[in-house]
Scaffold this motif. Structure first.
Motif, PDB file in Angstrom:
ATOM      1  N   ARG A 164     -37.828  10.473  -6.903  1.00  0.00           N
ATOM      2  CA  ARG A 164     -37.237  11.724  -6.392  1.00  0.00           C
ATOM      3  C   ARG A 164     -36.028  11.417  -5.529  1.00  0.00           C
ATOM      4  O   ARG A 164     -34.986  12.069  -5.649  1.00  0.00           O
ATOM      5  CB  ARG A 164     -38.265  12.523  -5.593  1.00  0.00           C
ATOM      6  N   ARG A 165     -36.141  10.404  -4.682  1.00  0.00           N
ATOM      7  CA  ARG A 165     -35.005  10.022  -3.821  1.00  0.00           C
ATOM      8  C   ARG A 165     -33.832   9.493  -4.638  1.00  0.00           C
ATOM      9  O   ARG A 165     -32.678   9.825  -4.372  1.00  0.00           O
ATOM     10  CB  ARG A 165     -35.449   8.987  -2.789  1.00  0.00           C
ATOM     11  N   ILE A 166     -34.115   8.678  -5.640  1.00  0.00           N
ATOM     12  CA  ILE A 166     -33.057   8.142  -6.505  1.00  0.00           C
ATOM     13  C   ILE A 166     -32.338   9.280  -7.225  1.00  0.00           C
ATOM     14  O   ILE A 166     -31.106   9.332  -7.268  1.00  0.00           O
ATOM     15  CB  ILE A 166     -33.653   7.139  -7.531  1.00  0.00           C
ATOM     16  N   MET A 167     -33.113  10.204  -7.784  1.00  0.00           N
ATOM     17  CA  MET A 167     -32.508  11.311  -8.537  1.00  0.00           C
ATOM     18  C   MET A 167     -31.776  12.276  -7.611  1.00  0.00           C
ATOM     19  O   MET A 167     -30.796  12.896  -8.014  1.00  0.00           O
ATOM     20  CB  MET A 167     -33.576  12.048  -9.348  1.00  0.00           C
ATOM     21  N   SER A 168     -32.226  12.380  -6.375  1.00  0.00           N
ATOM     22  CA  SER A 168     -31.549  13.236  -5.401  1.00  0.00           C
ATOM     23  C   SER A 168     -30.141  12.730  -5.132  1.00  0.00           C
ATOM     24  O   SER A 168     -29.193  13.511  -5.019  1.00  0.00           O
ATOM     25  CB  SER A 168     -32.355  13.300  -4.116  1.00  0.00           C
ATOM     26  N   LYS A 169     -29.992  11.409  -5.061  1.00  0.00           N
ATOM     27  CA  LYS A 169     -28.667  10.818  -4.848  1.00  0.00           C
ATOM     28  C   LYS A 169     -27.744  11.065  -6.035  1.00  0.00           C
ATOM     29  O   LYS A 169     -26.531  11.129  -5.883  1.00  0.00           O
ATOM     30  CB  LYS A 169     -28.788   9.315  -4.586  1.00  0.00           C
ATOM     31  N   LYS A 170     -28.328  11.241  -7.216  1.00  0.00           N
ATOM     32  CA  LYS A 170     -27.538  11.494  -8.424  1.00  0.00           C
ATOM     33  C   LYS A 170     -27.221  12.974  -8.616  1.00  0.00           C
ATOM     34  O   LYS A 170     -26.447  13.322  -9.496  1.00  0.00           O
ATOM     35  CB  LYS A 170     -28.278  10.970  -9.654  1.00  0.00           C
ATOM     36  N   GLY A 171     -27.870  13.842  -7.811  1.00  0.00           N
ATOM     37  CA  GLY A 171     -27.582  15.271  -7.892  1.00  0.00           C
ATOM     38  C   GLY A 171     -28.738  16.148  -8.317  1.00  0.00           C
ATOM     39  O   GLY A 171     -28.601  17.365  -8.396  1.00  0.00           O
ATOM     40  N   LEU A 172     -29.897  15.569  -8.603  1.00  0.00           N
ATOM     41  CA  LEU A 172     -31.073  16.348  -8.985  1.00  0.00           C
ATOM     42  C   LEU A 172     -31.936  16.532  -7.740  1.00  0.00           C
ATOM     43  O   LEU A 172     -32.842  15.751  -7.468  1.00  0.00           O
ATOM     44  CB  LEU A 172     -31.866  15.625 -10.084  1.00  0.00           C
ATOM     45  N   THR A 173     -31.626  17.549  -6.945  1.00  0.00           N
ATOM     46  CA  THR A 173     -32.312  17.742  -5.667  1.00  0.00           C
ATOM     47  C   THR A 173     -33.518  18.648  -5.835  1.00  0.00           C
ATOM     48  O   THR A 173     -33.391  19.822  -6.177  1.00  0.00           O
ATOM     49  CB  THR A 173     -31.353  18.337  -4.623  1.00  0.00           C
ATOM     50  N   LEU A 174     -34.680  18.078  -5.601  1.00  0.00           N
ATOM     51  CA  LEU A 174     -35.952  18.804  -5.653  1.00  0.00           C
ATOM     52  C   LEU A 174     -36.785  18.410  -4.445  1.00  0.00           C
ATOM     53  O   LEU A 174     -36.681  17.286  -3.954  1.00  0.00           O
ATOM     54  CB  LEU A 174     -36.719  18.458  -6.929  1.00  0.00           C
TER      55      LEU A 174
END
Length: 150
Positions: free
Chosen positions: A63-73
């Motif tokens: 979740r943290r990795i994807m948040s940095k890429k723009g997928l904020t959940l």
């Protein structure tokens, strides 16, 4: 009641009636009826499923990795996304007035393949079962859950 039955009928026909989940946007088809269409976040959703399927990441780390890429959940939304059948092109119709809940084929384009989705579900279920086993184990009862009485 009529509104609820109409929404249920739309769900059974494969039309999503709520707000679009991440990776999709609400749109209209040629009949001017609602339909989900993948948006620019769909690529990130697919990537999240692919990375989780490798087994190298736990949910929070991914979740943290994807948040940095723009997928904020949020912490609760991310696992819900990983278990949502909407991403394989299906829609869950909840139970109502004696009718059982069911899963129907949606009219929208899937973001994730069935094989990838099933692999993610397998990993999620395995991790839940492992966690339950470790919760039973402790220093005072080291063989608990490993040995059973006949």
């Amino acid at each position: 009641i009529n509104t609820r039955m109409g929404m249920r009928r739309s769900l059974k026909e494969g039309r999503w009636t709520g707000g679009a989940p991440i990776g999709y946007k609400n749109d209209r088809d040629h009949l001017r009826k609602p339909i989900l269409v993948p948006n620019d976040k769909a690529i990130l959703v697919r990537e999240a499923f692919e990375l989780f399927a490798t087994g190298l990441y736990d949910k929070e780390e991914l979740r943290r990795i994807m948040s940095k890429k723009g997928l904020t959940l949020s912490k609760s939304q991310f696992p819900n996304m990983l278990t949502n059948v909407l991403y394989i092109g299906k829609i869950t119709v909840p139970e109502f007035k004696g009718e059982d809940a069911q899963v129907v084929q949606g009219l929208h384009e899937p973001i994730v393949s069935d094989e990838l989705f099933n692999k993610v579900q397998s990993l999620l279920n395995r991790k839940v079962n492992q966690r339950k086993l470790y919760e039973k184990l402790n220093d005072e009862t080291p063989l608990r859950a490993l040995i059973t009485c006949s």
